[in-house]
Design an enzyme around this catalytic site. Sequence first.
Site, mmCIF file in Angstrom:
data_model
loop_
_atom_site.group_PDB
_atom_site.id
_atom_site.type_symbol
_atom_site.label_atom_id
_atom_site.label_comp_id
_atom_site.label_asym_id
_atom_site.label_seq_id
_atom_site.Cartn_x
_atom_site.Cartn_y
_atom_site.Cartn_z
ATOM 1 N N ASP A 84 0.864 -1.178 0.000
ATOM 2 C CA ASP A 84 0.000 0.000 0.000
ATOM 3 C C ASP A 84 0.898 1.225 0.000
ATOM 4 O O ASP A 84 1.787 1.357 0.858
ATOM 5 C CB ASP A 84 -0.895 0.021 1.238
ATOM 6 C CG ASP A 84 -1.962 -1.066 1.204
ATOM 7 O OD1 ASP A 84 -2.265 -1.569 0.107
ATOM 8 O OD2 ASP A 84 -2.484 -1.408 2.279
ATOM 9 N N ASP A 106 -13.419 -4.037 -1.886
ATOM 10 C CA ASP A 106 -13.241 -3.861 -0.446
ATOM 11 C C ASP A 106 -14.581 -4.121 0.227
ATOM 12 O O ASP A 106 -15.571 -3.430 -0.052
ATOM 13 C CB ASP A 106 -12.752 -2.448 -0.127
ATOM 14 C CG ASP A 106 -11.362 -2.183 -0.684
ATOM 15 O OD1 ASP A 106 -10.595 -3.152 -0.844
ATOM 16 O OD2 ASP A 106 -11.035 -1.012 -0.955
#
EC number: 4.3.2.10
Length: 252
Positions: A11, A130
């Site tokens: 990330d 997500d």
Amino acid sequence: MLTKRIIPCLDVTAGRVVKGVNFVGLRDAGDPVEIAKRYDTQGADELTFLDITATSDGRDLILHIIEDVASQVFIPLTVGGGVRTVADVRRLLNAGADKVSMNSSAVANPDLVSDAAAYYGSQCIVVAIDAKQTEAGNWEVFTHGGRTATGMDVVEWAKEVAKRGAGEILLTSINRDGSKDGFDLALTAAVSDAVSLPVIASGGVGNLQHLVDGITKGHADAVLAASICHYSEYTVGQAKEYMAAQGIPVRI
């Protein structure tokens, strides 16, 4: 059983690799190029780079980082974050990405999945989903780094992107992200069993058995890991040896 993949996830925000819990509380994990080189040396099958604030901050793609990584790392790279158009897909592929991941933009404009798959082939289009569990026990799609509820059912959205030509689904449990409690196996199995394309399990790995469970109980085709790898709790090689010992075919 086909060979299963271990994919470290990086990330990225502000040019650095970060890791949080439940998509918040980010802490610095290092330089993306150096971390990518380390995983390449350890035997990672692929790497995933996600610019986790590009969409919410309205920023451009992380082209310079991908160019730097692609010049020094020779395993497949999946890149996402801030992908809004088919032209963005082309820019990332030209920068060195092998696959491009789309999330919020695909929810806002599902035709982006269809159009990108038609232009470049399903093999390089990944849709990231997500998911957050609801009080009713279902899972809802969230966008913009887990901050925006959509009201969409995760399993139904997975079926939709599969029909539109996605080549893979990167499925992250927001509830489990960074928790080290293991994948949400019910979520992973529900999506994996609903579509015929590969599903990558993400969110919650805390030990090597969790990786095994993602494959055997979650029916995933690949497992994503961040926390346990970034901070050197385990190497990718150790993870593969453990999985192989449990009877899971991996590339050693």
